[in-house]
Design a protein around this motif. Sequence first.
Motif, PDB file in Angstrom:
ATOM      1  N   TYR A 179      51.656  18.746  33.166  1.00 32.40           N
ATOM      2  CA  TYR A 179      52.966  19.074  32.627  1.00 32.40           C
ATOM      3  C   TYR A 179      53.045  18.654  31.169  1.00 32.40           C
ATOM      4  O   TYR A 179      52.531  17.610  30.789  1.00 32.40           O
ATOM      5  CB  TYR A 179      54.064  18.354  33.411  1.00 32.40           C
ATOM      6  N   GLU A 180      53.718  19.474  30.381  1.00 28.22           N
ATOM      7  CA  GLU A 180      53.993  19.155  28.976  1.00 28.22           C
ATOM      8  C   GLU A 180      55.500  19.213  28.803  1.00 28.22           C
ATOM      9  O   GLU A 180      56.093  20.287  28.805  1.00 28.22           O
ATOM     10  CB  GLU A 180      53.301  20.162  28.056  1.00 28.22           C
ATOM     11  N   TYR A 181      56.104  18.021  28.696  1.00 29.18           N
ATOM     12  CA  TYR A 181      57.557  17.932  28.636  1.00 29.18           C
ATOM     13  C   TYR A 181      58.046  17.849  27.201  1.00 29.18           C
ATOM     14  O   TYR A 181      57.390  17.282  26.339  1.00 29.18           O
ATOM     15  CB  TYR A 181      58.048  16.694  29.381  1.00 29.18           C
ATOM     16  N   ALA A 182      59.253  18.369  26.995  1.00 30.11           N
ATOM     17  CA  ALA A 182      59.903  18.270  25.693  1.00 30.11           C
ATOM     18  C   ALA A 182      60.394  16.838  25.480  1.00 30.11           C
ATOM     19  O   ALA A 182      60.571  16.077  26.442  1.00 30.11           O
ATOM     20  CB  ALA A 182      61.077  19.242  25.626  1.00 30.11           C
ATOM     21  N   GLU A 183      60.635  16.504  24.243  1.00 34.22           N
ATOM     22  CA  GLU A 183      61.175  15.195  23.882  1.00 34.22           C
ATOM     23  C   GLU A 183      62.480  14.951  24.644  1.00 34.22           C
ATOM     24  O   GLU A 183      63.321  15.834  24.738  1.00 34.22           O
ATOM     25  CB  GLU A 183      61.445  15.167  22.376  1.00 34.22           C
ATOM     26  N   GLY A 184      62.634  13.775  25.227  1.00 39.57           N
ATOM     27  CA  GLY A 184      63.863  13.408  25.906  1.00 39.57           C
ATOM     28  C   GLY A 184      63.862  13.673  27.400  1.00 39.57           C
ATOM     29  O   GLY A 184      64.791  13.268  28.087  1.00 39.57           O
ATOM     30  N   TYR A 185      62.832  14.363  27.918  1.00 35.80           N
ATOM     31  CA  TYR A 185      62.813  14.656  29.357  1.00 35.80           C
ATOM     32  C   TYR A 185      62.450  13.409  30.165  1.00 35.80           C
ATOM     33  O   TYR A 185      63.072  13.103  31.166  1.00 35.80           O
ATOM     34  CB  TYR A 185      61.833  15.785  29.677  1.00 35.80           C
ATOM     35  N   LEU A 186      61.427  12.708  29.723  1.00 36.84           N
ATOM     36  CA  LEU A 186      60.979  11.500  30.418  1.00 36.84           C
ATOM     37  C   LEU A 186      61.691  10.280  29.839  1.00 36.84           C
ATOM     38  O   LEU A 186      61.996  10.253  28.650  1.00 36.84           O
ATOM     39  CB  LEU A 186      59.465  11.331  30.264  1.00 36.84           C
ATOM     40  N   PRO A 187      61.965   9.280  30.671  1.00 37.85           N
ATOM     41  CA  PRO A 187      62.573   8.059  30.127  1.00 37.85           C
ATOM     42  C   PRO A 187      61.608   7.374  29.166  1.00 37.85           C
ATOM     43  O   PRO A 187      60.391   7.436  29.337  1.00 37.85           O
ATOM     44  CB  PRO A 187      62.809   7.186  31.353  1.00 37.85           C
ATOM     45  N   ASP A 188      62.149   6.743  28.138  1.00 37.85           N
ATOM     46  CA  ASP A 188      61.319   5.951  27.232  1.00 37.85           C
ATOM     47  C   ASP A 188      60.796   4.737  27.983  1.00 37.85           C
ATOM     48  O   ASP A 188      61.462   4.215  28.876  1.00 37.85           O
ATOM     49  CB  ASP A 188      62.138   5.462  26.026  1.00 37.85           C
ATOM     50  N   ARG A 189      59.626   4.276  27.608  1.00 36.24           N
ATOM     51  CA  ARG A 189      59.070   3.083  28.256  1.00 36.24           C
ATOM     52  C   ARG A 189      60.006   1.887  28.080  1.00 36.24           C
ATOM     53  O   ARG A 189      60.098   1.032  28.946  1.00 36.24           O
ATOM     54  CB  ARG A 189      57.696   2.754  27.684  1.00 36.24           C
ATOM     55  N   GLU A 190      60.715   1.858  26.952  1.00 38.99           N
ATOM     56  CA  GLU A 190      61.625   0.744  26.683  1.00 38.99           C
ATOM     57  C   GLU A 190      62.827   0.747  27.627  1.00 38.99           C
ATOM     58  O   GLU A 190      63.488  -0.255  27.799  1.00 38.99           O
ATOM     59  CB  GLU A 190      62.127   0.791  25.232  1.00 38.99           C
ATOM     60  N   ASP A 191      63.133   1.909  28.219  1.00 39.80           N
ATOM     61  CA  ASP A 191      64.264   1.996  29.147  1.00 39.80           C
ATOM     62  C   ASP A 191      64.024   1.171  30.407  1.00 39.80           C
ATOM     63  O   ASP A 191      64.967   0.779  31.077  1.00 39.80           O
ATOM     64  CB  ASP A 191      64.532   3.452  29.569  1.00 39.80           C
TER      65      ASP A 191
END
Length: 122
Positions: free
Chosen positions: A84-96
């Motif tokens: 999968y190649e997701y757009a920016e903002g789809y996956l949570p940031d690691r910092e979240d």
Amino acid sequence: MAGRVRELSRDAERGARARLVEAWAEGLDTRVLHCRELLHSWRPSHAQLCVDGGWERVLVCTRCKPLKRQVLDSEGCLVGSPRYEYAEGYLPDREDGLGRLDVEDRGRLRLAAIRRQQGAQD
């Protein structure tokens, strides 16, 4: 007594997790939120014949636009797992600190999507 303390601690962790997921969902674009809770609406984009007679097929989500790449053998059977190649903002940031979403998290996303939809109708 120790069991009760563990139970209270677990409840506190669940509450903290719920707030974290809800805050993250609040910041998601509506199309992304719907894909996170309803799953993607895939449509074929293109396919390319591979040297070994198999295929690489690319699908795109009609809502949030990530790509799903599948490798098929010459019989059309999937080889391995899709990428999968997701757009920016789809996956949570690691910092979240969210990591993989569980069943309860997905329930919170569904409720967030419903609340957002209801708010749009008011």
